[in-house]
Design an enzyme around this catalytic site. Structure first.
Site, PDB file in Angstrom:
ATOM      1  N   ARG B  93      -0.638   3.337  -4.674  1.00 18.25           N
ATOM      2  CA  ARG B  93      -0.978   3.044  -3.282  1.00 18.25           C
ATOM      3  C   ARG B  93      -0.859   4.308  -2.432  1.00 18.25           C
ATOM      4  O   ARG B  93      -1.684   4.538  -1.543  1.00 18.25           O
ATOM      5  CB  ARG B  93      -0.089   1.907  -2.757  1.00 18.25           C
ATOM      6  CG  ARG B  93      -0.661   1.202  -1.536  1.00 18.25           C
ATOM      7  CD  ARG B  93      -0.137   1.801  -0.224  1.00 18.25           C
ATOM      8  NE  ARG B  93       1.299   1.892  -0.279  1.00 18.25           N
ATOM      9  CZ  ARG B  93       1.996   2.979   0.025  1.00 18.25           C
ATOM     10  NH1 ARG B  93       1.400   4.070   0.462  1.00 18.25           N
ATOM     11  NH2 ARG B  93       3.313   2.996  -0.091  1.00 18.25           N
ATOM     12  N   THR B 167       1.770  14.639  -0.533  1.00 18.44           N
ATOM     13  CA  THR B 167       1.198  13.902  -1.662  1.00 18.44           C
ATOM     14  C   THR B 167      -0.201  14.434  -1.974  1.00 18.44           C
ATOM     15  O   THR B 167      -0.987  14.686  -1.052  1.00 18.44           O
ATOM     16  CB  THR B 167       1.140  12.401  -1.311  1.00 18.44           C
ATOM     17  OG1 THR B 167       2.458  11.945  -1.054  1.00 18.44           O
ATOM     18  CG2 THR B 167       0.529  11.586  -2.450  1.00 18.44           C
ATOM     19  N   ASN B 248      -0.320   6.115  11.694  1.00 14.87           N
ATOM     20  CA  ASN B 248      -0.353   4.691  12.017  1.00 14.87           C
ATOM     21  C   ASN B 248      -1.223   3.919  11.019  1.00 14.87           C
ATOM     22  O   ASN B 248      -0.904   2.806  10.629  1.00 14.87           O
ATOM     23  CB  ASN B 248      -0.905   4.533  13.434  1.00 14.87           C
ATOM     24  CG  ASN B 248      -0.307   3.341  14.129  1.00 14.87           C
ATOM     25  OD1 ASN B 248       0.881   3.076  13.994  1.00 14.87           O
ATOM     26  ND2 ASN B 248      -1.141   2.613  14.835  1.00 14.87           N
ATOM     27  N   ALA B 250      -1.819   4.870   7.882  1.00 18.96           N
ATOM     28  CA  ALA B 250      -1.146   4.862   6.582  1.00 18.96           C
ATOM     29  C   ALA B 250       0.001   3.858   6.574  1.00 18.96           C
ATOM     30  O   ALA B 250       0.222   3.149   5.598  1.00 18.96           O
ATOM     31  CB  ALA B 250      -0.642   6.260   6.256  1.00 18.96           C
ATOM     32  N   GLY B 348      20.994  -5.548 -17.732  1.00 18.30           N
ATOM     33  CA  GLY B 348      20.798  -4.216 -18.294  1.00 18.30           C
ATOM     34  C   GLY B 348      19.324  -3.869 -18.465  1.00 18.30           C
ATOM     35  O   GLY B 348      18.907  -2.727 -18.227  1.00 18.30           O
ATOM     36  N   GLU B 371       6.331   8.286   5.994  1.00 23.48           N
ATOM     37  CA  GLU B 371       5.489   7.653   7.030  1.00 23.48           C
ATOM     38  C   GLU B 371       6.343   6.990   8.103  1.00 23.48           C
ATOM     39  O   GLU B 371       6.070   5.871   8.531  1.00 23.48           O
ATOM     40  CB  GLU B 371       4.552   6.613   6.411  1.00 23.48           C
ATOM     41  CG  GLU B 371       3.684   7.144   5.307  1.00 23.48           C
ATOM     42  CD  GLU B 371       2.652   8.119   5.806  1.00 23.48           C
ATOM     43  OE1 GLU B 371       2.436   8.190   7.036  1.00 23.48           O
ATOM     44  OE2 GLU B 371       2.072   8.828   4.975  1.00 23.48           O
ATOM     45  N   THR B 373      10.618   7.107   9.115  1.00 20.04           N
ATOM     46  CA  THR B 373      11.814   6.549   8.487  1.00 20.04           C
ATOM     47  C   THR B 373      12.105   5.179   9.086  1.00 20.04           C
ATOM     48  O   THR B 373      11.618   4.831  10.166  1.00 20.04           O
ATOM     49  CB  THR B 373      13.030   7.447   8.757  1.00 20.04           C
ATOM     50  OG1 THR B 373      13.231   7.503  10.176  1.00 20.04           O
ATOM     51  CG2 THR B 373      12.807   8.858   8.229  1.00 20.04           C
ATOM     52  N   PHE B 391      15.157   8.327  21.220  1.00 21.70           N
ATOM     53  CA  PHE B 391      15.169   9.496  20.332  1.00 21.70           C
ATOM     54  C   PHE B 391      14.830  10.782  21.071  1.00 21.70           C
ATOM     55  O   PHE B 391      14.644  11.810  20.465  1.00 21.70           O
ATOM     56  CB  PHE B 391      14.232   9.279  19.147  1.00 21.70           C
ATOM     57  CG  PHE B 391      12.872   8.757  19.511  1.00 21.70           C
ATOM     58  CD1 PHE B 391      11.851   9.635  19.842  1.00 21.70           C
ATOM     59  CD2 PHE B 391      12.625   7.384  19.530  1.00 21.70           C
ATOM     60  CE1 PHE B 391      10.604   9.141  20.162  1.00 21.70           C
ATOM     61  CE2 PHE B 391      11.380   6.896  19.852  1.00 21.70           C
ATOM     62  CZ  PHE B 391      10.351   7.767  20.181  1.00 21.70           C
TER      63      PHE B 391
END
Lengths: 260, 392
Positions: B93, B167, B248, B250, B348, B371, B373, B391
């Site tokens: 993806r 990427t 936005n 992505a 396991g 994309e 946090t 922020f």
């Protein structure tokens, strides 16, 4: 060239398939319905002919309302248009009654050069439709083709059997049924999926085909299902103890089953 | 009729026939062509470039963009495609997100006509790959602090700097690179450039030793005196609006993708619980396991509903970025919880590559961070609720 591809919506082989207790026909509600995979190969073969030259590909099916999903898949692969015979009266038709319906429906498409079909559906498994249609249409039928070339008014097919390969040839118009090995069907592209809904689908009843209800369906079928029983559960199998002769015992078993 | 364990609330029943066909096409393709090879790619930390051609011929690359060879589907269809791909692996993806939502979207939305003509048709088929350079080693959540510079030199632009966590950086033919053109203007000086990766001075170095998203190639981009013609810049966008519009897109794909990863983990746990026997019966029959299964199916379906609703908002052009933050935060968080719970059901076996769960779980640690946090999306929602940006 004018190609008709027969398709059939069948219960998904992964889901539980049942017959209904009432009229002993397929219990459609009990399983997911999909376009039979062998039909995808028939569609693919038609599309290859179309891409190599010039052809119009018409999808033909007989089935209930939800068969439109199977039609849409074939159209999204790239076929041009479709004919959907959808009539309550067809319910319960055996292979011969179905062949009558399809032969008449092929007649509505115009000058058809080639009818392509899968060699056998995963539900009914009669494997006879191409032969029956050839008979009804008066056309040659080349069945179980694992290779097909169509040129200059002739269809040439290869049929593989346990004994060897048969080379088949017929002049068009003809009916050809394809086997598993003929090709790998394409995935429908998103553009194909989006284009499919704009492609014409003609819906016909049996009256449009000049057929009477008594000729089709349960009433018009030569084959009637009297009773049915589910397949017995798998047995435990046969255990071979290897006392130094395991290989020989396995070979013996396989010979007994005529597998080697 | 009993609910379908794979779609308990029948969320997909709300889809149109065309959307279902697209979902099925991606699901069929992914399960036949990609799923059988994913463990091998993950283990060897590779993703062969040739998957791009297959994805391209299906129409997956830039599928929700109009024209230039793109399929032009609606946003819900794009979301479904992300969901079905990420049900196999987040790396797949990611591959599609970067190509379609970041690189192609950036060129489609902000590029000149010449940029679009040159790149988009080839990117739609998978012949050309793109990457997107915004994040730097020291500029993550605060991209305005980037240090990559673009300077005028005559008519040309010259770029210097480095981008991190990119990427497909080593595979790409074209990089969309965001650079500071005028530090005096702060983030308003940031502009985007279309950089062919064979331009002298451009190098991409693969990031090795990742323990997550291993079926995905990650790079550092280094730009040393990369000289570009005047028309390499996106003509009309300045400031963070440019890159954030792409992110936005992505993030929208990710909030759908997370549903796929969660569903795959839950389904693996359900199947395992039904067949694994302890104390003489399937562990699915124990109350503690059933609690886990019930909690997982609730989480998966809630995430699925969230994605479906956000898809409809996007298709109606009514989607606010804070709603994308809602979806990305909620769904990735849910998926990670489901993955961890599923892992406990598998015991396991849950830590091996033989089952998809641990692979998804480690992937989702990346998905939680990239994309935007989880923390930044929380603050984006906080700002939408209060009007107070926490922020800055």
């Amino acid at each position: 060239m004018n190609i008709v591809v027969l398709i059939k919506q069948v219960p998904d082989t992964w889901s539980e398939r049942k017959l209904s207790d009432g009229d002993k026909t397929l219990d459609r509600a009990s399983s997911d319905a999909v376009l039979d995979e062998i039909n995808e190969r028939a569609v693919e073969e038609a599309l290859k002919i179309k891409e190599a030259g010039d052809a119009e590909v018409t999808i033909l099916t007989a089935g209930p309302d939800r068969a439109t999903d199977a039609i849409r898949k074939a159209l999204s692969m790239g076929a041009d248009k479709a004919v959907h015979v959808n009539d309550e009266a067809i319910h319960g038709s055996d292979a011969i009654a179905t062949a009558k319906v399809l032969a008449k429906a092929i007649g509505t498409v115009g000058d058809v050069d080639l009818v392509l079909a899968g060699n056998e559906a995963t539900d009914g498994r009669s494997g006879a439709m191409a032969g029956m249609l050839g008979e009804l249409l008066g056309w040659p039928s080349l069945t179980h083709a694992n290779e097909l070339t169509v040129e200059n008014g002739t269809a040439k097919a290869k049929r593989e059997t346990d004994e060897g390969t048969s080379d088949l040839e017929a002049s068009l118009p003809a009916v050809v049924s394809v086997g598993e090995k003929i090709n790998e069907p394409r995935y429908p592209s998103f553009k194909g999926i989006m284009a499919a809904k704009k492609k014409p689908v003609t819906t016909l009843g049996i009256a449009d085909l000049g057929l009477d209800a008594s000729e089709v369906g349960l009433a018009g079928s030569l084959v009637q299902v009297d009773s049915f029983a589910p397949r017995p559960p798998k047995s435990g199998g046969q255990k071979v103890e290897d006392e130094g002769d395991g290989g020989a015992k396995i070979a013996e078993y396989l010979v007994g089953q005529k597998l080697i | 009729m009993a609910p379908d364990p794979s779609d308990f609330l029948a969320v997909d029943a709300e889809l149109t026939a065309e959307e279902r066909d697209i979902r099925d096409a991606v699901r069929d393709y992914a399960s036949a062509e990609l799923a059988p090879r994913i463990s091998e790619w993950y283990e060897s930390n590779t993703l062969p470039r040739d998957i791009a051609k297959g994805l391209g011929s299906l129409g997956l690359l830039g599928m929700h963009l109009e024209g230039y060879g793109c399929a032009g589907t609606n946003a819900t269809s794009y979301g479904l495609a992300c969901r079905e791909l990420e049900a196999v692996d987040s790396g797949l993806r990611s591959f599609v997100s970067v190509q379609g939502s970041l690189a192609m979207f950036a060129i489609h939305r902000w590029g000149s006509e010449a940029h679009k003509q040159e790149w988009l048709p080839r990117m739609a088929t998978g012949e050309a790959l793109g990457c997107f350079g915004l994040t730097e080693a020291d500029a993550g959540s605060d991209p305005g602090s980037m240090r990559t510079r673009a300077r005028h030199d005559g008519d040309d632009w010259v770029l210097d700097g480095a981008k991190m966590w990119i990427t497909n950086g080593t595979l790409a033919e074209v990089a969309v690179v965001w650079a500071q053109t005028d530090p005096d203007q702060g983030s308003k000086g940031i502009r985007g450039f279309v950089v062919p990766t064979d331009t002298p001075g451009f190098t991409a170095n693969e990031v090795k030793h990742k323990l997550s998203l291993r079926a995905s190639l990650t790079a550092e981009l280094v730009l040393e005196g990369v000289r570009l013609p005047a028309d390499a810049v996106f003509p009309e966008v300045t400031g963070l609006k440019g890159p954030l519009s792409c992110l936005n897109e992505a993030r929208y794909g990710i909030l759908w993708g997370a549903v796929g990863a969660a569903r795959a983990c839950y389904e693996a746990a359900l199947a395992y619980a039904m067949s694994r026997e302890q104390f003489g019966r399937p562990i699915a029959g124990f109350q503690l396991t059933q609690r886990k299964l019930a909690e997982m199916v609730v989480a998966v379906n809630q995430a699925s509903l969230t994605a479906a609703r956000i898809g409809r908002l996007k298709d109606a052009h009514e989607l606010h970025p804070a709603q994308v933050s809602f979806g990305k935060m909620a769904n990735v968080h849910a998926a990670l919880d489901v993955a961890r719970t599923a892992r406990t059901v598998l015991g396991g076996n849950g830590i091996t590559l033989e089952y998809p769960v641990f692979r998804h779980m480690t992937n989702l640690e990346t998905v939680l961070t990239y994309e935007g946090t989880e923390e930044m999306h929380t603050l984006s929602i906080g700002q939408a609720l209060t009007g107070l940006p926490a922020f800055r």
